[in-house]
Write a protein that holds these residues in place. Structure first.
Motif, PDB file in Angstrom:
ATOM      1  N   LYS A  43       0.768  -1.209  -0.412  1.00 31.45           N
ATOM      2  CA  LYS A  43      -0.300   0.146  -0.596  1.00 31.45           C
ATOM      3  C   LYS A  43       1.251   1.310  -0.019  1.00 31.45           C
ATOM      4  O   LYS A  43       0.315   2.056  -0.451  1.00 31.45           O
ATOM      5  CB  LYS A  43      -0.338  -0.079   1.440  1.00 31.45           C
ATOM      6  CG  LYS A  43      -2.329  -1.194   1.329  1.00 31.45           C
ATOM      7  CD  LYS A  43      -2.740  -0.843   2.632  1.00 31.45           C
ATOM      8  CE  LYS A  43      -2.214  -2.017   3.502  1.00 31.45           C
ATOM      9  NZ  LYS A  43      -2.974  -1.835   4.595  1.00 31.45           N
ATOM     10  N   ALA A  44       1.921   1.317   0.342  1.00 27.21           N
ATOM     11  CA  ALA A  44       3.235   2.444   0.566  1.00 27.21           C
ATOM     12  C   ALA A  44       3.019   2.659  -0.932  1.00 27.21           C
ATOM     13  O   ALA A  44       3.469   2.312  -2.156  1.00 27.21           O
ATOM     14  CB  ALA A  44       3.903   2.056   0.801  1.00 27.21           C
ATOM     15  N   ASP A  45       2.883   4.337  -1.129  1.00 31.63           N
ATOM     16  CA  ASP A  45       3.463   4.965  -2.135  1.00 31.63           C
ATOM     17  C   ASP A  45       4.132   6.066  -1.680  1.00 31.63           C
ATOM     18  O   ASP A  45       3.978   7.328  -1.531  1.00 31.63           O
ATOM     19  CB  ASP A  45       2.326   4.864  -3.178  1.00 31.63           C
ATOM     20  CG  ASP A  45       1.942   6.089  -4.539  1.00 31.63           C
ATOM     21  OD1 ASP A  45       3.211   5.972  -4.809  1.00 31.63           O
ATOM     22  OD2 ASP A  45       1.191   6.935  -4.515  1.00 31.63           O
ATOM     23  N   SER A  46       5.262   6.372  -2.669  1.00 31.12           N
ATOM     24  CA  SER A  46       6.196   7.668  -2.295  1.00 31.12           C
ATOM     25  C   SER A  46       5.569   9.021  -3.161  1.00 31.12           C
ATOM     26  O   SER A  46       5.532   9.765  -2.910  1.00 31.12           O
ATOM     27  CB  SER A  46       7.894   7.381  -2.290  1.00 31.12           C
ATOM     28  OG  SER A  46       7.628   7.209  -3.556  1.00 31.12           O
ATOM     29  N   GLY A  47       5.209   8.478  -4.416  1.00 30.72           N
ATOM     30  CA  GLY A  47       4.674   9.203  -4.690  1.00 30.72           C
ATOM     31  C   GLY A  47       5.855   9.666  -6.156  1.00 30.72           C
ATOM     32  O   GLY A  47       6.731   9.220  -5.864  1.00 30.72           O
ATOM     33  N   ASP A  48       5.799  11.744  -6.494  1.00 36.15           N
ATOM     34  CA  ASP A  48       7.228  11.764  -6.771  1.00 36.15           C
ATOM     35  C   ASP A  48       8.105  12.819  -6.281  1.00 36.15           C
ATOM     36  O   ASP A  48       8.803  13.773  -6.598  1.00 36.15           O
ATOM     37  CB  ASP A  48       6.261  13.210  -7.477  1.00 36.15           C
ATOM     38  CG  ASP A  48       5.887  12.652  -9.241  1.00 36.15           C
ATOM     39  OD1 ASP A  48       5.341  11.538  -9.691  1.00 36.15           O
ATOM     40  OD2 ASP A  48       4.906  13.415  -9.952  1.00 36.15           O
ATOM     41  N   GLY A  49       7.708  12.779  -4.419  1.00 35.34           N
ATOM     42  CA  GLY A  49       8.692  13.029  -3.465  1.00 35.34           C
ATOM     43  C   GLY A  49       9.583  12.513  -4.074  1.00 35.34           C
ATOM     44  O   GLY A  49      11.424  13.976  -3.839  1.00 35.34           O
ATOM     45  N   PRO A  50      10.363  11.380  -3.487  1.00 39.35           N
ATOM     46  CA  PRO A  50      11.628  11.381  -3.843  1.00 39.35           C
ATOM     47  C   PRO A  50      12.473  11.317  -5.463  1.00 39.35           C
ATOM     48  O   PRO A  50      13.397  12.482  -5.054  1.00 39.35           O
ATOM     49  CB  PRO A  50      12.081  10.057  -4.182  1.00 39.35           C
ATOM     50  CG  PRO A  50      10.656   9.047  -3.827  1.00 39.35           C
ATOM     51  CD  PRO A  50       9.277  10.432  -3.729  1.00 39.35           C
ATOM     52  N   ALA A  51      11.600  12.142  -6.529  1.00 39.14           N
ATOM     53  CA  ALA A  51      12.188  12.728  -7.487  1.00 39.14           C
ATOM     54  C   ALA A  51      12.876  14.151  -7.191  1.00 39.14           C
ATOM     55  O   ALA A  51      13.803  14.692  -8.171  1.00 39.14           O
ATOM     56  CB  ALA A  51      11.288  12.237  -8.726  1.00 39.14           C
ATOM     57  N   VAL A  52      12.163  14.437  -6.796  1.00 38.64           N
ATOM     58  CA  VAL A  52      11.678  15.951  -6.184  1.00 38.64           C
ATOM     59  C   VAL A  52      13.411  16.542  -5.668  1.00 38.64           C
ATOM     60  O   VAL A  52      13.487  17.630  -5.836  1.00 38.64           O
ATOM     61  CB  VAL A  52      10.139  16.673  -5.735  1.00 38.64           C
ATOM     62  CG1 VAL A  52      11.208  17.782  -5.463  1.00 38.64           C
ATOM     63  CG2 VAL A  52       8.904  17.248  -6.639  1.00 38.64           C
TER      64      VAL A  52
END
Length: 119
Positions: A43-52
């Motif tokens: 269920k974990a989703d980091s989205g675009d945070g790491p890329a930013v």
């Protein structure tokens, strides 16, 4: 047994719940569940945070290094390209997995969940 620090576990690519099992099933693919404790990681989703964060950190490091080299040594443009393009790729790829692990672990430690609209 003491609980591991979830952020340090995520940085190492380990399960934020137990600190033992692998967080990733591939380079960036999150494992469906922890192999050690069975915690559901699907269920974990980091989205675009790491890329930013990668863009901000790598951009800062490479841009200021390139600016310093330009001002001190004044190399030709082909040397800038030869130096900074590979360095940008190496820094970006090197930071992406640890930062994604930290973002996933931060979700775990803050008990964050995806926002839902079940109206």
């Amino acid at each position: 047994m003491a609980q591991p620090n979830p952020l340090l576990s995520g940085l190492r690519g380990r399960c934020p719940n137990c600190g033992e099992g692998a967080l990733f099933a591939g380079f960036l693919k999150v494992a469906p569940q922890c192999s050690a404790c069975g915690y559901d990681l699907g269920k974990a989703d980091s989205g675009d945070g790491p890329a930013v964060f990668v863009i901000l950190i790598a951009g800062f490091v490479v841009a200021f290094a390139a600016l310093y080299v330009e001002l001190v040594f004044t190399p030709p443009i082909w040397l800038h390209l030869l130096l900074w393009l590979p360095l940008t790729v190496i820094v970006s790829v090197g930071l992406l997995r640890p930062l994604k692990g930290v973002m996933l672990a931060a979700q775990f430690s803050n008990r964050a969940a995806e926002a839902r609209s079940d109206d």
